[in-house]
Write a protein that holds these residues in place. Structure first.
Motif, PDB file in Angstrom:
ATOM      1  N   MET A   1      40.449 -68.118 -24.672  1.00  0.00           N
ATOM      2  CA  MET A   1      39.251 -68.899 -25.008  1.00  0.00           C
ATOM      3  C   MET A   1      39.644 -70.117 -25.843  1.00  0.00           C
ATOM      4  SD  MET A   1      36.599 -65.878 -25.920  1.00  0.00           S
ATOM      5  CE  MET A   1      36.049 -64.704 -24.700  1.00  0.00           C
TER       6      MET A   1
ATOM      7  N   THR B   1      42.469 -71.695 -25.787  1.00  0.00           N
ATOM      8  CA  THR B   1      43.120 -72.666 -24.908  1.00  0.00           C
ATOM      9  C   THR B   1      42.077 -73.474 -24.142  1.00  0.00           C
ATOM     10  OG1 THR B   1      44.841 -71.009 -24.668  1.00  0.00           O
ATOM     11  CG2 THR B   1      44.909 -72.867 -23.173  1.00  0.00           C
ATOM     12  N   ILE B   2      41.086 -72.746 -23.600  1.00  0.00           N
ATOM     13  CA  ILE B   2      40.032 -73.422 -22.848  1.00  0.00           C
ATOM     14  C   ILE B   2      39.284 -74.397 -23.754  1.00  0.00           C
ATOM     15  CG2 ILE B   2      37.862 -73.072 -21.629  1.00  0.00           C
ATOM     16  CD1 ILE B   2      40.246 -72.186 -20.047  1.00  0.00           C
ATOM     17  N   LEU B   3      38.962 -73.915 -24.948  1.00  0.00           N
ATOM     18  CA  LEU B   3      38.210 -74.771 -25.871  1.00  0.00           C
ATOM     19  C   LEU B   3      39.010 -76.012 -26.248  1.00  0.00           C
ATOM     20  CD1 LEU B   3      36.513 -72.124 -28.146  1.00  0.00           C
ATOM     21  CD2 LEU B   3      35.363 -73.806 -26.731  1.00  0.00           C
TER      22      LEU B   3
ATOM     23  N   VAL C   1      38.399 -78.331 -23.603  1.00  0.00           N
ATOM     24  CA  VAL C   1      37.049 -78.851 -23.771  1.00  0.00           C
ATOM     25  C   VAL C   1      37.022 -79.911 -24.864  1.00  0.00           C
ATOM     26  CG1 VAL C   1      34.698 -78.246 -24.438  1.00  0.00           C
ATOM     27  CG2 VAL C   1      35.982 -76.729 -22.960  1.00  0.00           C
TER      28      VAL C   1
ATOM     29  N   ASN D   1      37.364 -84.009 -29.934  1.00  0.00           N
ATOM     30  CA  ASN D   1      36.166 -83.645 -30.685  1.00  0.00           C
ATOM     31  C   ASN D   1      36.561 -82.731 -31.843  1.00  0.00           C
ATOM     32  OD1 ASN D   1      33.906 -82.278 -31.604  1.00  0.00           O
ATOM     33  ND2 ASN D   1      32.853 -82.495 -29.649  1.00  0.00           N
TER      34      ASN D   1
ATOM     35  N   LYS E   1      34.970 -80.896 -34.047  1.00  0.00           N
ATOM     36  CA  LYS E   1      34.329 -79.601 -34.249  1.00  0.00           C
ATOM     37  C   LYS E   1      34.827 -78.574 -33.233  1.00  0.00           C
ATOM     38  CE  LYS E   1      30.188 -80.327 -36.840  1.00  0.00           C
ATOM     39  NZ  LYS E   1      28.735 -80.490 -36.812  1.00  0.00           N
ATOM     40  N   ILE E   2      34.935 -79.015 -31.988  1.00  0.00           N
ATOM     41  CA  ILE E   2      35.375 -78.052 -30.973  1.00  0.00           C
ATOM     42  C   ILE E   2      36.830 -77.680 -31.184  1.00  0.00           C
ATOM     43  CG2 ILE E   2      35.551 -77.598 -28.515  1.00  0.00           C
ATOM     44  CD1 ILE E   2      33.401 -79.560 -28.029  1.00  0.00           C
TER      45      ILE E   2
ATOM     46  N   LEU F   1      38.325 -77.446 -33.939  1.00  0.00           N
ATOM     47  CA  LEU F   1      38.375 -76.473 -35.033  1.00  0.00           C
ATOM     48  C   LEU F   1      37.996 -75.088 -34.515  1.00  0.00           C
ATOM     49  CD1 LEU F   1      38.884 -76.007 -38.002  1.00  0.00           C
ATOM     50  CD2 LEU F   1      36.497 -76.499 -38.443  1.00  0.00           C
ATOM     51  N   LEU F   2      36.941 -75.038 -33.687  1.00  0.00           N
ATOM     52  CA  LEU F   2      36.551 -73.767 -33.087  1.00  0.00           C
ATOM     53  C   LEU F   2      37.704 -73.215 -32.246  1.00  0.00           C
ATOM     54  CD1 LEU F   2      34.115 -71.866 -32.793  1.00  0.00           C
ATOM     55  CD2 LEU F   2      33.568 -73.049 -30.680  1.00  0.00           C
TER      56      LEU F   2
ATOM     57  N   ILE G   1      40.351 -71.743 -34.384  1.00  0.00           N
ATOM     58  CA  ILE G   1      39.977 -70.424 -34.894  1.00  0.00           C
ATOM     59  C   ILE G   1      40.312 -69.350 -33.855  1.00  0.00           C
ATOM     60  CG2 ILE G   1      37.996 -68.970 -35.458  1.00  0.00           C
ATOM     61  CD1 ILE G   1      36.782 -71.381 -36.854  1.00  0.00           C
ATOM     62  N   PHE G   2      39.950 -69.629 -32.604  1.00  0.00           N
ATOM     63  CA  PHE G   2      40.267 -68.655 -31.561  1.00  0.00           C
ATOM     64  C   PHE G   2      41.771 -68.515 -31.383  1.00  0.00           C
ATOM     65  CE2 PHE G   2      35.841 -69.069 -30.435  1.00  0.00           C
ATOM     66  CZ  PHE G   2      35.540 -67.805 -29.969  1.00  0.00           C
TER      67      PHE G   2
END
Lengths: 215, 668, 493
Positions: C178, C180-182, C185, C206, C208-209, C211-212, C215-216
């Motif tokens: 997830m 990696t995908i993010l 994105v 981006n 924010k993304i 950073l998300l 985290i993953f």
């Protein structure tokens, strides 16, 4: 077509989640996974109508073959081979599980719609479905004390990853395909071999016999 | 030749000898002898070299060996007179203990790595003294701790004490590491203020009073764990008995002084001194001194007793240092001068006589296989030379004239007397009085304690018949002791020639001293030397005359000791160490935590099983620290359910981790 | 086709050759030598690549999918070295088992050598990946392969350990997927999936993304790296696996997973404009790891489990170093070598000790240093190294981390770090003293002849750690510096 179908598909995915989480028998759970896999396979066609059609078809075929046919077949074969009890050994009761499924699904829709960090061209519906599915997958691994049930939880979690990866299906179809292959290799071959090992040593697939290594 | 380079090479050569010793065969006499003998010769020559060159030591000379390839600056060494002052006893003691250690392992198996650990310890200490870069200092400091740790734990002379040895090693190493951790902080604060890890940059930092006090307190604890004053002395009474005796001599004689050295060194960076530091030092000094000697009286294991005497003597050094610091803080250069002089001289003196005493105790233990005072007795007949040397050490440690302990204690007394005389400043006078009073009490108690040791172990008759093998130790071991005894007498008698070396270090501590003070000290010691010599000569003459008179008139008759009419005295009727100590220890029974085992029958015709044994138990470790650590351990182990074997829980932790991070980063 | 392409292809051929050789029909004993030869050849073949990379700086091959820079070369050398010495060690290990127990069949050894080599190959692919997808896939592959290394031989406990390893790491790897995908994105419409491109266009990411995504990634890859609280599989797997496998798990696999985090760390940090958010996550995980070690190390009785928790501690220390940034990154990278080398010899000696005593229970192991002088002393020394005793290298790297924390005015970090490391010091020292010294009641003697190669390995590793503890050679320092700059500023071609 996208606008019309997507909410319904997402809803169906969530419902399949609820079905899986509230079933008491492994075979029922596997049936739920099949349904979910098929629903997910349709998603790329609905999400990206007209874009890169060949790849989307490939994804669809791979999805149906692996998620809908190979994986469930293999799992069913495994539980028939080892002739285990078909109970899922819930740590937490079914009614609470159902409740949990509903709550997390609602929470997912709420969260995805609330946070606005995603780019505009992303549909909130399938992301919400992905999040809800992830909640269910994790829950199954945590709350079910049967090894096969934990594998099913892992598959559901994988489905969540797959749903998320569809976001980049157009630009990076390779990534999505890798995700599907992960199902095949990781989830099935390896884990079912592990299941056979566990069964041959312990004569049971309850996680209870796998709790000796502590501290 | 450059003195700094000389001693850098010295430390390398010494360590190399240790490395070579690994490949030697202990069963062949020459191969066994070569490491200790070479250490002995090299150290003795180096000691002579530094004594001869002492006045030529340059305070700011720096030797840069190589560019340190880590971001800590350059590897720098230096040798000023403060370092030199600590180097002298180190070298002499190394020489004495190495020649002693040659044949120490007679019937016991000598550890393969013994000389390696020994030499690494020595070179580590030399490097501590020479280091002029904080990281080099910490490294040498740790090397010193590690090698001495190995020396403590690898002694297998007694299988039964093995558990104790492990405990001693553990506690020693943990304390040492604790000190090292605080040392990091001290050095980090200093280097953060100056921007460099080099000592040279740490002078005149103009630190705020808070910062310098913080450094002082942290340094006091950090170096205190090594120096072993109360309440950081816990490892001393455990580690010293556990190590081989010549190692105890080295550790107790000079290794704990490295803590004192560090304290002196740090004080040079954080001047001007604050008055309350002196007060704190004096409090610590008197508490360690008095409690140290009291605990010593309560011990009946000779090495444990000596270990507590180390605590006491560190206390005396702290008293000198404390009155020196308060003297400079209140602006009394005279008091400061004599305080520092006494402390510095006592560093050398204690190294010498404590080394001598540990070597003597080791000789006794080697021959009799026990260090229990209540099992010894009458050894002066079997081991005359060792006993005499041990008595020399005892007199020196008790601070009696003709020996070195007297001189350094006298200097501290003088400092306190000057403080009392010039009593315009009430706190200063108060501190001076308490220093003098504590010192007097310590001196008296130390005398009592060594009377006990000599009386029970050396004099009297044997409590249990020793086997025939108990006799004088080999000449090489005696040589080590004689060397130290000679130094004790030399300093005691010829103080006029010794004290000039103190002015260099004192000037580093207080700025260049008043010429008048130096002259005063010289005059006092001059008088002292003349008086002591005359008394000695006169005394000898009178003694000879008396002896010839008495011998002429009365024939010598050998009879039993007067036995109060009970005509069958037995060896067990002698005064024991426990009984001797009882009046004193009873008086201080609360701080000493005395435990008694007595079986005294008060009937008219008592049975034979009379027994009395008392023991002072150190309560800081057993009653405070260990319960505290246990409590923390219990608290932590209450989390052990986290790893409960259930894979579901483990996955739950992952989910919690991710949820926590998302909430933390996006919703808070 | 460049030289590097050729070399990489030949390395691949070597691995295939190894697998093919393992499939031949021969005695079990002969198979044991294959991994040693193969990893030796791989080690040698990577030397010219390493020299080229150090000389010319970062470059990519094969359509940009594989990246060579100081960071990856540093890790590759470590991996190759650890695999080389462990392969040599495992010859003796399994030979003894075949002789003493005879419970290993040829097919078992064959399976083992094949898995072993593919494991190394995929670890190397992770390290060389510039493509974030490849990195993730090969990391997943290492999990699946190594799961079967744990159950050699299989018994109820090792199967339990394998199951936990599989389930925990698989969940982790899904999160890694997830992440990696993010990341893709987050790169928005640049369709970038190469680290070099992500770094180049970091201003378009981006924040924010990403950073998300980070985290993953940190939770997902951190599971594999053994960061607490995702470390739970680690003590089980390390204690049940055969000694060589435990050694490469601790000495290599954890580092490789951390390497993935490092790559993402540089991207995330650049995209966030160096605001330290990513670093703070690492700091938190680092401290949780150290405190988990503080809690569990005193409770251990199993000697290999003890070492596993010790790994959790050291991974935590590395994470703290990375989280501090600046010189802390340098120290963390330095610590990786120190920890790997010392942990590997600690496992070697612990394996020998438990073999000779017939138990891994430390309550029944006494006086190891006197009854089995070589391995007992090696164990004692390696434990001293691991608890950070000077003048060995771990002391220096920990000192660097503390210094960096203090100089950054992070006094709480400094204090917590010192307290935790001190607490671990006490409990590890207690365990070590108990096993190494004491009275030997059981009549244990060193019935295993210590091979000259084993001796040479142990002595050379200890001397390397000693030298690094006193003095870091110039070229090595430069390599570390370049690698830490890559973590801080991203890799630029």
């Amino acid at each position: 077509m996208k606008e019309n179908l997507l909410p319904w598909i997402s809803l169906a995915i969530v419902l399949s989640n609820l079905y899986i989480v509230s079933s008491s028998r492994l075979t029922y759970q596997i049936r739920g996974v099949v349904v979910q896999g098929l629903l997910l396979s349709i998603l790329p066609l609905i999400l990206f109508p007209g874009e890169d059609f060949i790849h989307m078809i490939i994804l669809f075929v791979m999805g149906v073959a692996i998620k809908g046919i190979i994986v469930p077949k293999y799992l069913l074969k495994t539980i028939q081979d080892v002739r285990v009890e078909r109970e899922v050994h819930p740590l937490i009761g079914y009614s609470f599980s159902l409740f949990y499924g509903v709550i997390t699904a609602g929470l997912s829709f709420f969260l995805i719609n609330r946070i606005d960090i995603l780019p505009d061209n992303f549909s909130p519906f399938h992301l919400s479905a992905a999040l809800a599915t992830a909640f269910i997958g994790i829950y199954l691994i945590i709350a079910r004390r049967n090894v096969v049930s934990q594998i099913i939880g892992y598959l559901v979690l994988e489905n969540a990853g797959f749903t998320l990866s569809l976001s980049v299906a157009v630009s990076q179809p390779l990534f999505v395909e890798m995700g599907i292959l992960l199902d095949l290799v990781g989830g099935i071959f390896i884990m079912t071999i592990a299941v056979n090992h566990i069964y041959s040593e312990h004569e049971s697939l309850s996680v209870k016999s796998l709790e000796r290594l502590i501290q | 030749m450059n003195t700094i380079l000389f001693f850098t090479i010295y430390s390398g050569v010494i360590a190399f000898i240790g490395l070579v010793s690994l490949f030697l065969n202990n069963k062949k006499a020459i191969q066994k002898a070569s490491p200790p003998l070479s250490i002995f010769i090299i150290s003795l020559l180096s000691a002579a070299y530094i004594i001869l060159n002492f006045t030529k030591l340059k305070p700011n000379a720096i030797l840069e060996l190589l560019n340190w390839e880590i971001p800590f600056g350059k590897l720098q060494f230096g040798l000023d007179s403060l370092s030199g002052l600590f180097l002298i006893p180190l070298l002499i003691l190394t020489a004495a203990t190495s020649i002693y250690g040659w044949k120490y392992f007679g019937q016991h198996k000598q550890e393969k790595g013994h000389w390696l650990y020994f030499t690494v310890l020595v070179s580590g200490m030399v490097l501590v003294i020479l280091s002029r870069n904080a990281i080099a200092f910490i490294f040498s400091w740790e090397i010193m701790s590690v090698s001495s740790f190995f020396l403590v734990i690898t002694d297998k002379t007694n299988e039964k004490t093995n558990e104790k040895t492990m405990r001693a090693g553990l506690i020693y190493f943990v304390t040492a590491h604790f000190g090292a951790a605080l040392l990091f902080i001290v050095f980090f604060i200093l280097s953060n203020s100056s921007g460099s890890f080099e000592f040279a940059s740490w002078h005149n930092l103009q630190l705020s009073p808070f910062k310098s006090s913080l450094i002082f307190i942290l340094a006091l604890i950090a170096f205190g764990t090594k120096a072993g004053f109360m309440p950081f002395h816990i490892w001393l009474p455990l580690a010293h008995p556990a190590a081989p005796s010549h190692v105890s001599a080295l550790m107790s004689g000079i290794m704990i002084k490295m803590g004192i050295y560090g304290l002196f060194r740090i004080l040079t960076f954080i001047s001007p001194y604050q008055a309350w530091w002196g007060m704190l030092l004096i409090i610590i000094g008197s508490v360690s001194g008095i409690l140290g000697v009291l605990f010593a009286i309560g011990q009946h294991d000779i090495k444990k007793l000596l270990a507590y005497h180390s605590v006491e003597n560190i206390g005396i050094i702290m008293l000198g240092l404390g009155i020196g610091v308060s003297g400079s803080a209140y602006g009394y250069p005279l008091i400061a001068f004599f305080g520092f002089a006494g402390a510095l001289l006592h560093v050398i003196n204690h190294a010498m006589f404590k080394g001598l005493l540990f070597l003597g105790a080791g000789a006794i233990i080697r021959q009799t296989n026990t260090g229990e005072l209540d099992k010894l007795g009458g050894l002066i007949k079997r081991m005359p030379v060792t006993s005499v040397l041990f008595i020399v050490g005892s007199i020196a440690i008790a601070g009696l004239p003709f020996f070195n302990g007297f001189i350094s204690e006298l200097l501290i007394y003088l400092s306190s007397l000057f403080g009392i005389i010039d009593s315009s400043n009430i706190p200063m006078a108060f501190l001076a009085v308490s220093t003098g009073a504590s010192l007097a009490l310590i001196g008296g108690l130390a005398l009592a304690c060594f009377t006990k040791v000599i009386g029970t172990a050396l004099l009297g008759t044997e409590r249990e018949q020793f086997p025939e093998t108990v006799s004088e130790v080999p000449g090489s071991m005696l040589a080590g002791m004689i060397l130290l005894a000679l130094v004790c007498i030399t300093i005691g008698m010829g103080s006029y020639f010794i004290v000039p070396i103190l002015t260099g270090p004192i000037s580093i501590m207080t700025g260049s001293p008043n010429f008048l003070n130096v002259t005063l000290m010289m005059n006092i010691t001059k008088t002292l030397t003349i008086v002591l010599f005359s008394i000695l000569v006169l005394g000898l003459i009178i003694a000879l005359i008396l002896k010839s008179i008495i011998k002429k008139n009365k024939p010598v008759k050998i009879v039993n000791t007067w036995d109060c009419g009970y005509s069958a005295p037995k060896a067990s009727m002698q005064y024991t160490a426990s009984s001797f100590a009882e009046p004193i220890t009873d008086y201080f029974s609360i701080p000493l935590n005395i435990s008694k085992k007595e079986n005294v029958d008060s009937a008219f015709f008592p049975n034979n099983k009379w027994h009395f044994h008392s023991q002072a138990n150190d309560w800081i470790l057993t009653k405070i620290l260990e319960p505290f650590i246990l409590l923390i351990g219990r608290f932590f182990s209450s989390f052990k359910w986290l790893q409960n074997g259930r894979s579901g829980f483990y996955v739950l932790y992952i989910a919690i981790a991710i949820l926590f991070l998302i909430v933390w980063k996006f919703f808070i | 086709m460049t030289n590097t392409d050729l070399l990489i292809l030949s390395i691949l051929t070597v691995f295939i050759l190894g697998v093919v050789l393992s499939l031949l029909n021969s005695k079990a004993k002969h198979f044991l030598y294959i991994p040693a030869y193969i990893s030796g050849m791989v080690f040698i073949l990577f030397i010219p690549i390493g020299i080229k990379t150090i000389e010319y700086g970062p470059y990519t091959i094969m359509g940009g999918n594989f990246l060579f820079d100081a960071l990856s070369i540093y890790h590759i050398f470590l991996v190759n070295f650890v695999f080389l010495i462990t392969s040599i060690y495992s010859i003796g290990y399994f030979t003894r088992h075949i002789e003493n127990h005879g419970d290993f069949e040829t097919s078992f050894i064959r399976r083992y050598t094949i898995l072993w080599q593919t494991f190394q190959m995929f670890l190397l692919i992770v390290l060389l990946s510039n493509n974030i997808g490849f990195m993730w896939v090969s990391l997943e592959a290492t999990t699946l392969i190594s799961a079967f290394l744990i159950i050699s031989p299989s018994n109820p406990l090792s199967i339990e350990a394998m199951w936990k390893y599989l389930i925990v790491c698989s969940v982790g790897i899904v999160f890694g997927f997830m992440g990696t995908i993010l990341t893709v994105v987050a790169a928005q419409n640049n369709s970038t999936f190469l680290f070099t491109q992500l770094v180049e266009h970091s201003d378009l990411i981006n924040p924010k993304i990403i950073l998300l995504a980070f985290i993953f990634i940190i939770v997902g890859f951190g599971t594999k790296a053994g960061l607490a609280p995702m470390h739970t599989w680690l003590p089980d797997a390390h204690s049940q696996a055969p000694t060589p496998v435990s050694a490469v798990f601790s000495g290599v696999m954890l580092n490789v997973a951390l390497f993935g985090i490092m790559r993402y760390l540089s991207v995330t940090d650049l995209a966030l404009g160096n605001d330290g958010q990513a670093q703070s996550i690492l700091l938190i995980f680092g401290f949780i790891s150290i405190f988990i070690a503080v809690i569990f190390i005193p409770l251990q009785h199993d000697i290999k489990r003890l070492l596993a928790y010790c790994s959790v501690e050291h991974i935590g220390i590395i994470a703290i170093g990375l989280g501090l940034g600046g010189l802390g990154t340098f120290a963390a990278l330095f610590h990786i070598t120190n920890h790997s080398l010392s942990k590997v010899i600690a496992f070697f000696s612990a394996g020998h000790i438990s073999e000779i005593y017939g138990t891994r229970d430390m309550r029944r192991i006494k006086a190891a240093s006197s009854s089995i002088p070589v391995w007992g002393s090696v164990f004692f020394i390696s434990m001293l190294i691991l608890i950070g005793v000077a003048p060995f290298a771990i002391f220096l790297s920990e000192l660097l981390i503390v210094k960096n924390a203090f100089f950054d005015h992070r006094y709480i970090v400094t204090a917590l770090f010192l307290i935790a490391v001190f607490a671990i010091f006490i409990s590890l020292l207690k365990h070590t003293l108990g096993t190494s010294f004491g009275i030997n009641n059981s009549k244990i003697t060193e019935n295993i002849k210590v091979g000259i190669l084993d001796k040479a390995i142990v002595i050379s590793v200890i001397s390397v750690l000693l030298i690094l503890g006193i003095w870091i050679p110039g070229p090595f320092k430069e390599l570390l510096n370049n690698a830490s700059l890559i973590i801080q500023n991203g890799v630029r071609l």
